[in-house]
Each structure stands twice: as C-alpha cells, then as structure tokens.
Design a protein around this motif. Structure first.
Motif, PDB file in Angstrom:
ATOM      1  N   LEU A  52       0.814  -1.218   0.000  1.00 63.96           N
ATOM      2  CA  LEU A  52       0.000   0.000   0.000  1.00 63.96           C
ATOM      3  C   LEU A  52       0.848   1.270   0.000  1.00 63.96           C
ATOM      4  O   LEU A  52       0.337   2.357  -0.251  1.00 63.96           O
ATOM      5  N   LEU A  53       2.140   1.139   0.299  1.00 63.75           N
ATOM      6  CA  LEU A  53       3.010   2.308   0.412  1.00 63.75           C
ATOM      7  C   LEU A  53       3.369   2.868  -0.960  1.00 63.75           C
ATOM      8  O   LEU A  53       3.591   2.111  -1.917  1.00 63.75           O
ATOM      9  N   ALA A  93      -0.073   4.728   9.492  1.00 66.67           N
ATOM     10  CA  ALA A  93      -1.509   4.607   9.238  1.00 66.67           C
ATOM     11  C   ALA A  93      -1.792   3.474   8.249  1.00 66.67           C
ATOM     12  O   ALA A  93      -2.692   2.659   8.463  1.00 66.67           O
ATOM     13  N   LYS A  94      -1.018   3.399   7.177  1.00 71.28           N
ATOM     14  CA  LYS A  94      -1.241   2.371   6.160  1.00 71.28           C
ATOM     15  C   LYS A  94      -0.942   0.969   6.674  1.00 71.28           C
ATOM     16  O   LYS A  94      -1.596   0.003   6.291  1.00 71.28           O
ATOM     17  N   LEU A  95       0.065   0.854   7.538  1.00 70.68           N
ATOM     18  CA  LEU A  95       0.417  -0.464   8.083  1.00 70.68           C
ATOM     19  C   LEU A  95      -0.482  -0.859   9.249  1.00 70.68           C
ATOM     20  O   LEU A  95      -0.529  -2.031   9.627  1.00 70.68           O
ATOM     21  N   GLY A  96      -1.149   0.119   9.842  1.00 67.60           N
ATOM     22  CA  GLY A  96      -2.022  -0.164  10.982  1.00 67.60           C
ATOM     23  C   GLY A  96      -1.250  -0.398  12.263  1.00 67.60           C
ATOM     24  O   GLY A  96      -1.663  -1.205  13.098  1.00 67.60           O
ATOM     25  N   VAL A  97      -0.133   0.318  12.427  1.00 68.12           N
ATOM     26  CA  VAL A  97       0.657   0.198  13.656  1.00 68.12           C
ATOM     27  C   VAL A  97       0.505   1.475  14.477  1.00 68.12           C
ATOM     28  O   VAL A  97       0.109   2.518  13.952  1.00 68.12           O
ATOM     29  N   ALA A 103       6.492   0.236  13.411  1.00 70.57           N
ATOM     30  CA  ALA A 103       6.740   0.380  11.973  1.00 70.57           C
ATOM     31  C   ALA A 103       8.156  -0.087  11.642  1.00 70.57           C
ATOM     32  O   ALA A 103       8.378  -0.755  10.626  1.00 70.57           O
ATOM     33  N   GLY A 104       9.107   0.241  12.505  1.00 69.53           N
ATOM     34  CA  GLY A 104      10.490  -0.206  12.306  1.00 69.53           C
ATOM     35  C   GLY A 104      10.615  -1.719  12.374  1.00 69.53           C
ATOM     36  O   GLY A 104      11.355  -2.330  11.595  1.00 69.53           O
ATOM     37  N   LEU A 105       9.882  -2.337  13.288  1.00 70.09           N
ATOM     38  CA  LEU A 105       9.915  -3.802  13.399  1.00 70.09           C
ATOM     39  C   LEU A 105       9.285  -4.460  12.174  1.00 70.09           C
ATOM     40  O   LEU A 105       9.769  -5.490  11.702  1.00 70.09           O
TER      41      LEU A 105
END
Length: 123
Positions: A52-53, A93-97, A103-105
């Motif tokens: 999605l990025l 937001a896109k990853l849902g974190v 996000a880094g993990l």
C-alpha cells in the motif's frame, strides 16, 4: 578471605524449591504461564500491507528498518525532517501500527523475509 563453614559443600550445585519437589506438572504450569501462545507469523498482516506504500514511503520504510532516525532519513532522501515525519505518519496509518517502533519492526521483518526468501509472507 573467609572460608565457608565445614557444613557447606562448595562442590554441590545450589538448589531451589523446584529441585525439592516433583517437576513434571509444576514445570508444565510454569511454562504455560511464562510463554503465552505466540501469534503465528508475527507482523504478517502488517508486512502484507507494505504494497500500500507509495514509492517514497517505501524508501522511508526501508531506511526506518535499517535504524535511521527521522533526521537521518531526511538527510539521506534530501527532504526536510518535517516531510520525513509526515511520511512516517502515513506509513504507520497504512500499516495499521501504533508507533514508530512497531513500523520499524515491520520494516525489519519485511527486509529479513526478502533477504531469506521466506515464502509465507506472500509477496
């Protein structure tokens, strides 16, 4: 140096309460309490959302997984730190974190999956 009392055997391993009792059921209970059921394929759902990025967000995402700070990302991509932070917000937001750390993990997991060609991540 003080010498230990003669009643203490220095060659014997120290004991605990677990040594004194039956370890079968007790050890199983400890294991169940200490190790909750693991979520299979940790970060699997989040890694699947990498598609999605945008291209620029993906560049930021990769640098994040390498441990870069927002300032380092900005310098590397020749953007302002404010723009790097905006990209981070969009990525999260896109990853849902919920955090930059998460996000880094996800990024680190993604990069390891690519490096070692792990098929169950579905990309």
């Amino acid at each position: 140096m003080t010498t230990p009392p003669a009643s203490i055997d220095m060659n014997r391993a120290p004991t605990t309460d677990l040594d004194e009792r039956s370890q079968g059921d007790d050890l199983a209970e400890l294991t169940d309490d200490c190790h909750p059921p693991a979520k299979p394929h940790r970060w699997h759902e989040e890694v699947a959302k990498v598609t999605l990025l945008s291209d620029r967000e993906f560049q930021v995402f990769r640098l994040l997984g390498n441990g870069s700070s927002n300032r380092g990302i900005a310098r590397n991509l020749r953007i302002t730190e404010r723009t790097a932070k905006a990209h981070m917000s969009q990525i999260m937001a896109k990853l849902g974190v919920e955090s930059r750390l998460q996000a880094g993990l996800v990024s680190y997991t993604y990069q390891l999956a690519i490096l070692y060609d792990i098929p169950h991540f579905g990309f």
